[in-house]
Design a protein around this motif. Structure first.
Motif, PDB file in Angstrom:
ATOM      1  N   VAL C 167       0.880  -1.177   0.000  1.00  0.00           N
ATOM      2  CA  VAL C 167       0.000   0.000   0.000  1.00  0.00           C
ATOM      3  C   VAL C 167       0.917   1.226   0.000  1.00  0.00           C
ATOM      4  CG1 VAL C 167      -1.715   1.325   1.306  1.00  0.00           C
ATOM      5  CG2 VAL C 167      -1.835  -1.191   1.270  1.00  0.00           C
ATOM      6  N   PRO C 168       0.835   2.048  -1.038  1.00  0.00           N
ATOM      7  CA  PRO C 168       1.720   3.218  -1.090  1.00  0.00           C
ATOM      8  C   PRO C 168       1.501   4.110   0.126  1.00  0.00           C
ATOM      9  CG  PRO C 168       0.623   2.886  -3.200  1.00  0.00           C
ATOM     10  CD  PRO C 168      -0.018   1.947  -2.237  1.00  0.00           C
ATOM     11  N   LEU C 169       2.597   4.707   0.589  1.00  0.00           N
ATOM     12  CA  LEU C 169       2.518   5.535   1.795  1.00  0.00           C
ATOM     13  C   LEU C 169       1.591   6.732   1.614  1.00  0.00           C
ATOM     14  CD1 LEU C 169       6.133   5.691   3.262  1.00  0.00           C
ATOM     15  CD2 LEU C 169       4.026   5.238   4.535  1.00  0.00           C
ATOM     16  N   ASP C 170       1.588   7.311   0.430  1.00  0.00           N
ATOM     17  CA  ASP C 170       0.729   8.491   0.298  1.00  0.00           C
ATOM     18  C   ASP C 170      -0.737   8.122   0.475  1.00  0.00           C
ATOM     19  OD1 ASP C 170       0.555   7.156  -2.098  1.00  0.00           O
ATOM     20  OD2 ASP C 170       0.849   8.918  -3.374  1.00  0.00           O
ATOM     21  N   GLU C 171      -1.073   6.910   0.048  1.00  0.00           N
ATOM     22  CA  GLU C 171      -2.454   6.454   0.242  1.00  0.00           C
ATOM     23  C   GLU C 171      -2.787   6.302   1.722  1.00  0.00           C
ATOM     24  OE1 GLU C 171      -3.064   3.576  -3.313  1.00  0.00           O
ATOM     25  OE2 GLU C 171      -4.392   2.918  -1.661  1.00  0.00           O
ATOM     26  N   SER C 172      -1.915   5.577   2.450  1.00  0.00           N
ATOM     27  CA  SER C 172      -2.238   5.350   3.860  1.00  0.00           C
ATOM     28  C   SER C 172      -2.197   6.665   4.629  1.00  0.00           C
ATOM     29  CB  SER C 172      -1.277   4.326   4.483  1.00  0.00           C
ATOM     30  OG  SER C 172       0.061   4.770   4.419  1.00  0.00           O
ATOM     31  N   ILE C 358      14.203  13.687  11.722  1.00  0.00           N
ATOM     32  CA  ILE C 358      12.980  14.371  11.284  1.00  0.00           C
ATOM     33  C   ILE C 358      13.243  15.748  10.686  1.00  0.00           C
ATOM     34  CG2 ILE C 358      11.568  13.112  12.969  1.00  0.00           C
ATOM     35  CD1 ILE C 358      11.337  15.619  14.622  1.00  0.00           C
ATOM     36  N   LYS C 359      14.411  16.313  10.963  1.00  0.00           N
ATOM     37  CA  LYS C 359      14.690  17.668  10.499  1.00  0.00           C
ATOM     38  C   LYS C 359      14.494  17.817   8.992  1.00  0.00           C
ATOM     39  CE  LYS C 359      18.143  21.165  11.055  1.00  0.00           C
ATOM     40  NZ  LYS C 359      19.584  21.345  11.296  1.00  0.00           N
ATOM     41  N   PRO C 360      15.112  16.955   8.181  1.00  0.00           N
ATOM     42  CA  PRO C 360      14.943  17.133   6.722  1.00  0.00           C
ATOM     43  C   PRO C 360      13.478  17.008   6.301  1.00  0.00           C
ATOM     44  CG  PRO C 360      16.453  15.292   7.225  1.00  0.00           C
ATOM     45  CD  PRO C 360      15.999  15.836   8.512  1.00  0.00           C
ATOM     46  N   VAL C 361      12.719  16.168   7.020  1.00  0.00           N
ATOM     47  CA  VAL C 361      11.309  15.998   6.640  1.00  0.00           C
ATOM     48  C   VAL C 361      10.526  17.246   6.992  1.00  0.00           C
ATOM     49  CG1 VAL C 361       9.267  14.541   6.902  1.00  0.00           C
ATOM     50  CG2 VAL C 361      11.558  13.523   7.064  1.00  0.00           C
ATOM     51  N   LEU C 362      10.799  17.780   8.172  1.00  0.00           N
ATOM     52  CA  LEU C 362      10.064  18.965   8.599  1.00  0.00           C
ATOM     53  C   LEU C 362      10.438  20.181   7.756  1.00  0.00           C
ATOM     54  CD1 LEU C 362      10.163  18.576  12.498  1.00  0.00           C
ATOM     55  CD2 LEU C 362       8.296  18.035  10.916  1.00  0.00           C
ATOM     56  N   ALA C 363      11.585  20.101   7.085  1.00  0.00           N
ATOM     57  CA  ALA C 363      11.999  21.218   6.241  1.00  0.00           C
ATOM     58  C   ALA C 363      11.219  21.255   4.925  1.00  0.00           C
ATOM     59  CB  ALA C 363      13.495  21.118   5.963  1.00  0.00           C
ATOM     60  N   GLU C 364      10.551  20.156   4.604  1.00  0.00           N
ATOM     61  CA  GLU C 364       9.788  20.103   3.349  1.00  0.00           C
ATOM     62  C   GLU C 364       8.532  20.967   3.475  1.00  0.00           C
ATOM     63  OE1 GLU C 364      10.413  18.059   0.518  1.00  0.00           O
ATOM     64  OE2 GLU C 364      12.383  17.796   1.473  1.00  0.00           O
ATOM     65  N   PRO C 365       8.083  21.513   2.355  1.00  0.00           N
ATOM     66  CA  PRO C 365       6.875  22.368   2.429  1.00  0.00           C
ATOM     67  C   PRO C 365       5.636  21.585   2.850  1.00  0.00           C
ATOM     68  CG  PRO C 365       7.563  21.972   0.141  1.00  0.00           C
ATOM     69  CD  PRO C 365       8.653  21.429   1.017  1.00  0.00           C
ATOM     70  N   LEU C 367       4.196  18.242   4.734  1.00  0.00           N
ATOM     71  CA  LEU C 367       4.678  17.210   5.651  1.00  0.00           C
ATOM     72  C   LEU C 367       4.479  15.803   5.085  1.00  0.00           C
ATOM     73  CD1 LEU C 367       5.846  16.317   8.356  1.00  0.00           C
ATOM     74  CD2 LEU C 367       3.549  16.493   9.344  1.00  0.00           C
ATOM     75  N   LEU C 368       3.257  15.516   4.625  1.00  0.00           N
ATOM     76  CA  LEU C 368       2.986  14.146   4.182  1.00  0.00           C
ATOM     77  C   LEU C 368       3.816  13.798   2.950  1.00  0.00           C
ATOM     78  CD1 LEU C 368      -0.844  13.739   4.863  1.00  0.00           C
ATOM     79  CD2 LEU C 368       1.103  13.536   6.414  1.00  0.00           C
ATOM     80  N   ALA C 373       8.580  11.145   0.497  1.00  0.00           N
ATOM     81  CA  ALA C 373       9.872  11.323  -0.166  1.00  0.00           C
ATOM     82  C   ALA C 373      10.983  10.714   0.676  1.00  0.00           C
ATOM     83  CB  ALA C 373      10.130  12.816  -0.398  1.00  0.00           C
ATOM     84  N   ALA C 374      10.920  10.937   1.981  1.00  0.00           N
ATOM     85  CA  ALA C 374      11.970  10.421   2.859  1.00  0.00           C
ATOM     86  C   ALA C 374      12.035   8.903   2.786  1.00  0.00           C
ATOM     87  CB  ALA C 374      11.725  10.881   4.291  1.00  0.00           C
ATOM     88  N   PHE C 375      10.887   8.251   2.778  1.00  0.00           N
ATOM     89  CA  PHE C 375      10.916   6.784   2.701  1.00  0.00           C
ATOM     90  C   PHE C 375      11.361   6.331   1.312  1.00  0.00           C
ATOM     91  CE2 PHE C 375       8.502   6.838   6.676  1.00  0.00           C
ATOM     92  CZ  PHE C 375       9.121   5.797   7.341  1.00  0.00           C
ATOM     93  N   SER C 376      10.974   7.072   0.294  1.00  0.00           N
ATOM     94  CA  SER C 376      11.361   6.569  -1.028  1.00  0.00           C
ATOM     95  C   SER C 376      12.845   6.779  -1.279  1.00  0.00           C
ATOM     96  CB  SER C 376      10.466   7.153  -2.129  1.00  0.00           C
ATOM     97  OG  SER C 376      10.854   8.467  -2.418  1.00  0.00           O
ATOM     98  N   THR C 377      13.445   7.773  -0.632  1.00  0.00           N
ATOM     99  CA  THR C 377      14.898   7.920  -0.773  1.00  0.00           C
ATOM    100  C   THR C 377      15.657   7.105   0.268  1.00  0.00           C
ATOM    101  OG1 THR C 377      14.870   9.837   0.690  1.00  0.00           O
ATOM    102  CG2 THR C 377      14.723  10.271  -1.675  1.00  0.00           C
ATOM    103  N   GLY C 378      14.964   6.616   1.285  1.00  0.00           N
ATOM    104  CA  GLY C 378      15.649   5.856   2.335  1.00  0.00           C
ATOM    105  C   GLY C 378      16.155   6.726   3.476  1.00  0.00           C
TER     106      GLY C 378
END
Ligand code: B12
Ligand code: B12
Lengths: 461, 146, 461, 146
Positions: C167-172, C358-365, C367-368, C373-378
């Motif tokens: 199940v793709p993350l964006d869906e869940s 979490i810093k790089p994730v929170l820096a994204e415009p 959040l979801l 993106a974070a999971f797809s890049t690892g």
């Protein structure tokens, strides 16, 4: 050199025994570790050896029980003796054995005889200890020796006052002296018998200094007879600082009073009072006792079981008690450490009290006579005495933190400073009916006795 | 229920012959005394014969309270029928404690004991005083009637 | 104001539901405490609330189970949902329910329907929580709400990656956002739904910072939707300093990143990896987990049972797990305290690592989108992923003391200082076959995964 | 037992349809690979149909290894007879894990699964490699004979 005759055994038992030299040869030759080896190894490892209580009437059932329990890896196994044999009612034991062995609350070793005793010892690879409660255990002792068993519990005070109504102390001390003297002779001969002293006494609310004072006197007496390996057992009271201090006090006091040349091992008896009925609480208390044993540096811990409140445990439940204890002394709980300061404080109190209790007795010219005199004047005493030969005037009470103090030290030879301290330690404990002191005394006693029993699952007392 | 003025209600208390457990015995003794009973406490390890002697010495005792927790009740009470046949130990025998060996108890345990002549088995110590009162009331009634 | 339509439910479920306002009125009116009240009270008392997992297929059986467990005084009870319902195979759940309810590994709430859900809630006096593991739990959530249940576990990451394959993350994340938004609307309306986030993830050897980073992101997302009560669950790893630090880090990090206006409660899931088969060890580990929960200041602890290694527990065993946990958080073990220094050290490490994650994730415009993106890049990842939507490149390993470290942090956004530290922390751990690194990796993994399983009774590892 | 030179022994591995437990699956996969197997790992939550598709794509696979620990094995494998009737999923199906719900296991659990067409139930994962080798040996023998 001693032989059987030194024990002045009843003829019916004496005539069954193998000859002394054969028995001693067997004690030398039988393979496997002795209890003393186990205790030394435990001390070196810093991990208490674990021992269950266990005894059923039938012989085959007893072998099965021992073998079942061995699967849980105890370090020592017990042969717990039935009440009839304890009280030397060997005939009643024998007839109940014949009628319905399952109705005996222990293994009637004298009725079974030493040959069967050897079969027990040979049935498992760990050493056995005879646990009983006989004011006069000579026949049991002789049978155990003949069976090749080199660990024997009891002493002239600890196996008298809690275990019978009316055996004079001088009598029990005299017979236990014979047992100790025999152990002494064997020790000279290279056979070390571990003699465990029953500091648990009447088990319920025992002030630590009393347990240690009494067993220390027994230990001194035993050492005089040449005993070389003494286990001093102390009953977990449930307040861990006090219990840990008590176990440590056994070492410091033994060093001072029993002296060198005798190995003294502290042993913890997991909580010996009224046990919780809920298996979850019972197991928690067993684990608590295991932590206490490890932190107190006990060489051995005698485990309880989840059946304790209900009756003699079955093998499965007893095995679980062994394993729960193993978990408690395992690395899983290594992180548990105590505030050394609080332990030190309790330790110094216990040491001081024991000194006050035993000093007058040690000042007497004859130790055993001194002990008898102390109990008859009440300078030594214990609560809830089963025997008429102690005043039973000591009233113990838990303080607000659960530690066991003297609410009334009776005629014990405790200093006024000590008496004051106990009064103070108890002063923060709320009483429920200050206007009816007598009813209150009783209800406090009941509250304290049932301290761990019937705890509610999610209840914070 | 209070006793006759001037006369204390008397009971005989003790623990069976092979049993050294003292705590329940001492607590029950204190409890009964605090309720105004006169308690002849024979203590632990008391053969049935001694209970019978005590009754002989105290014929007005309203009950004989026997405790047994070491599991040996049945064997320790095996002489009760003989003593009763001799006309001794006449007051009601009330038994309490842990009455058989082992953690699993059986119906039959009680049956055997009742068959020996035990009159009442008290499973909860809180039932002891009410039972004594009930027995006392009916004894009084009989006395008045008789 | 929200209503059911905000959840975009499948028609077959939607058409069964009561009307929204009636459901909300019921949520307001039903008597008894809500989970949020229990959590607040536990926090005030400093004693974690206790909750078992429990779910059986049949409805009457489920009521009986809840009522049986209530006797052990849990603070919250669970409705654990079966795997079919979790994966939205409602039809399979319904047909197995009809065929042989006992073969379901949980309670199929959607198949039973919200009216039966109300019967469950009414059958006991403690609040219920729905525990499941659905990447898309909207139908379950709606049914639970209609049943009057105000505690619901799950999140867009924690209930996806460990619980399904593809199940793709964006869906869940999208569907869980709808659930959170509904909770937000209800909160405005005065109905506080406790939303527990499943930081346990794949449960086996989870590095604490990963669990907290991922649930913190879910919490931030939930708070954005107006959720006001968040429980962040962390899985006991078994090294108590690390686990206690992790529980405390949940509070400090939530304070910083989730902000005020949202209550965040740390929850401990008792050891979530491979459990010991021996009931004595299992019980010891349960007790260990209870100590961890109390020392870490958890508001709630979800208990395991002695059956864990064997299968879904029966009521007796589960009740005992509750009570063993109660014993562990009781005054009996109050004396257990940890060296604050070691906890502080672990705490600072965890806090730093979570910030790095979490810093790089929170820096994204968005959040979801940032999470995806974070999971797809690892940059975000987890070990043993069930799902193909995580790299699963992270390799955890226990250090010599048992704490869980990153043996290979894969592509996680961890600083080189952090990476170095983990390397160092692991360097004292002996490897068994340094010449065959690959075989060794596998055997170390197996050793670590079975760390608590199959412990020998008297064995000191 | 080593494989034919030049040809890797292939197995298909996966977890049943309703089961998300990944750890055993990943460990077994690594273990088989470290023993030289080619493993087509279908991962968790794999319907039987997907196993059949994998066999169709890999007709030389010597076995289909299915794990199930969530207790739903019997329901998750309910279509095995139908697939087999269609001539699909021909290689031996080896099942392992925790095969029924609850801590008490019954004889009947295995019987039901065998009746569905499961060829081997492995209760100790250590038996997996020896079993694969035995099956392989008899397959080789049959090939040579046939
Ligand atoms: C303390 C204790 C001891 C102390 C006793 C000290 C002393 N002299 O008093 C010591 C350590 C010495 C001891 C020794 C033994 N004990 Co012990 N002991 C206990 C223990 C832990 C508590 C007993 C106690 O004091 N309870 C407090 C009192 C207030 O409660 P109680 O005795 O249970 O009595 C209650 C009821 O039974 C009832 N009741 C009791 N008497 C009476 C009388 C009447 C008239 C009425 C109405 C009610 C009543 O009311 C009481 C209040 O609720 C219990 C286990 C437990 N409960 O946790 C085992 C226990 C009673 N002991 C037991 C045994 C077997 C022994 C030994 C025989 C050793 C052995 N083989 O294991 C020896 C006794 C030797 C002998 N000759 O009898 C068994 C009995 C087993 C059984 N029935 O299946 C028990 C249950 C432990 C066990 N699980 O194995 N014991
Ligand atoms: C970790 C874990 C989880 C993690 C899984 C993370 C992940 N995605 O991998 C999480 C927390 C997510 C989880 C979820 C659930 N779990 Co879970 N889980 C466990 C736990 C603690 C360990 C499992 C594990 O990883 N073991 C390590 C591996 C290496 O061992 P293993 O899986 O036991 O496999 C061994 C054997 O079974 C066999 N084997 C396994 N597969 C195969 C395949 C082949 C071909 C062969 C030959 C052998 C074989 O070999 C392995 C090595 O010995 C176990 C309990 C335990 N054992 O302590 C419960 C357990 C397996 N889970 C269980 C359940 C029911 C669930 C849930 C359904 C929730 C619920 N209702 O309680 C959900 C799953 C939802 C779903 N859709 O399936 C139950 C199964 C009950 C039963 N059969 O009666 C268990 C036993 C717990 C319990 N006592 O209730 N779980």
């Amino acid at each position: 050199m001693a032989d059987w005759s030194a024990l002045e055994l009843s003829a019916s038992v004496a005539e069954q025994l193998p000859d002394w030299s054969g028995a001693v040869a067997h004690l030398h030759d039988r393979p496997g570790p002795r209890t003393v080896d186990i205790l030394r190894a435990a001390d070196r490892a810093g991990v208490p050896a674990i021992q269950p209580r266990c005894g059923v009437g039938g012989h085959r059932e007893m072998i099965t029980l021992l073998q079942e329990l061995e699967k849980s890896h105890p370090a020592v196994l017990s042969v717990t003796i039935d009440s009839y044999t304890r009280l030397r009612q060997f005939d009643t034991a024998a007839s109940l054995l014949a009628e319905d062995a399952g109705r005996l609350n222990g293994y009637p070793l004298v009725a079974h005889g030493w040959r069967r005793g050897r079969e027990l010892a040979d049935a498992v690879s760990v050493p056995l200890e005879i646990r009983h409660g006989s004011p006069d255990g000579r026949e049991l002792f002789a049978t155990a020796l003949a069976a090749g068993i080199t660990s024997f519990e009891g002493g002239g005070i600890g196996y008298n006052l809690p275990y019978c109504k009316d055996v004079p102390l001088d009598e029990s001390l005299r017979t236990w002296r014979q047992i100790d003297a025999t152990c002494g002779a064997l020790a000279k001969d290279g056979v070390i018998v571990d003699r465990e002293l029953f500091g648990t006494l009447t088990a319920v609310l025992m002030p630590p200094s009393l347990c240690i004072a009494i067993t220390l006197l027994e230990a001194i007496a035993a050492a005089k007879e040449g005993v070389r390996c003494i286990s001093i057992a102390y009953p977990q009271g449930g307040e861990i600082y006090q219990d840990v201090a008590a176990l440590r006090a056994i070492r410091t006091l033994a060093q001072r009073y029993v002296g060198s040349g005798v190995e003294v091992f502290p042993v913890l008896h997991q909580f010996m009072g009224v046990f919780p009925t809920d298996p979850a609480w019972a197991s928690g208390l067993i684990l608590h006792g295991s932590l206490t044993a490890r932190l107190g540096g006990a060489a051995k811990v005698v485990n309880k079981t989840e059946h304790e409140a209900h009756g003699v445990p079955d093998a499965v439940t007893n095995g679980r008690g062994i394993r729960t204890t193993a978990v408690g002394v395992s690395q899983l709980f290594d992180f548990v450490q105590l505030s050394e300061e609080r332990v030190e404080q309790e330790l110094s109190w216990i040491e001081e009290e024991v000194r006050e209790l035993i000093k007058p007795v040690l000042a007497e010219p004859d130790l055993l006579a001194g002990i008898c005199a102390a109990f008859s004047t009440g300078r030594l005493d214990l609560p809830f005495s089963a025997s008429v030969h102690a005043h039973s005037r000591v009233v113990p009470r838990r303080d607000a933190g659960g530690a066991i103090r003297y609410a009334d030290p009776g005629l014990l030879s405790l200093s006024s400073a000590t008496r004051r301290r106990h009064g103070q330690l108890l002063s923060t404990r709320a009483t429920s009916a200050p206007d009816r002191p007598e009813a209150d005394e009783l209800s406090i006693a009941i509250q304290d006795i049932f301290y761990f029993a019937n705890r509610e699952p999610a209840h914070r007392p | 229920m209070s006793a006759d003025p001037g006369r204390l209600r008397t009971v005989i208390l003790g623990v069976t012959a092979s049993d050294a457990h003292a705590v329940a015995n001492q607590l029950i003794c204190r409890q009964l005394r605090s309720h105004g009973f006169r308690v002849i406490n024979l203590g632990v390890c008391t053969p049935l014969e001694e209970f019978a002697d005590a009754v002989d010495a105290e014929p007005t005792a309203e009950a004989v309270l026997i405790g047994s927790v070491n599991g040996h009740a049945r064997t320790d009470l095996r002489d009760l029928p003989a003593l009763r046949r001799q006309g001794r130990l006449q007051p009601p025998v009330i038994l309490g404690g842990n009455l058989s060996v082992g953690a699993q108890k059986e119906e039959a345990d009680h049956e055997h004991l009742l068959a020996l002549g035990v009159d009442h088995i008290v499973t909860d110590v809180a039932e002891l005083l009410p039972l004594l009162d009930t027995l006392y009331a009916s004894q009084q009634l009989e006395l008045r009637r008789g």
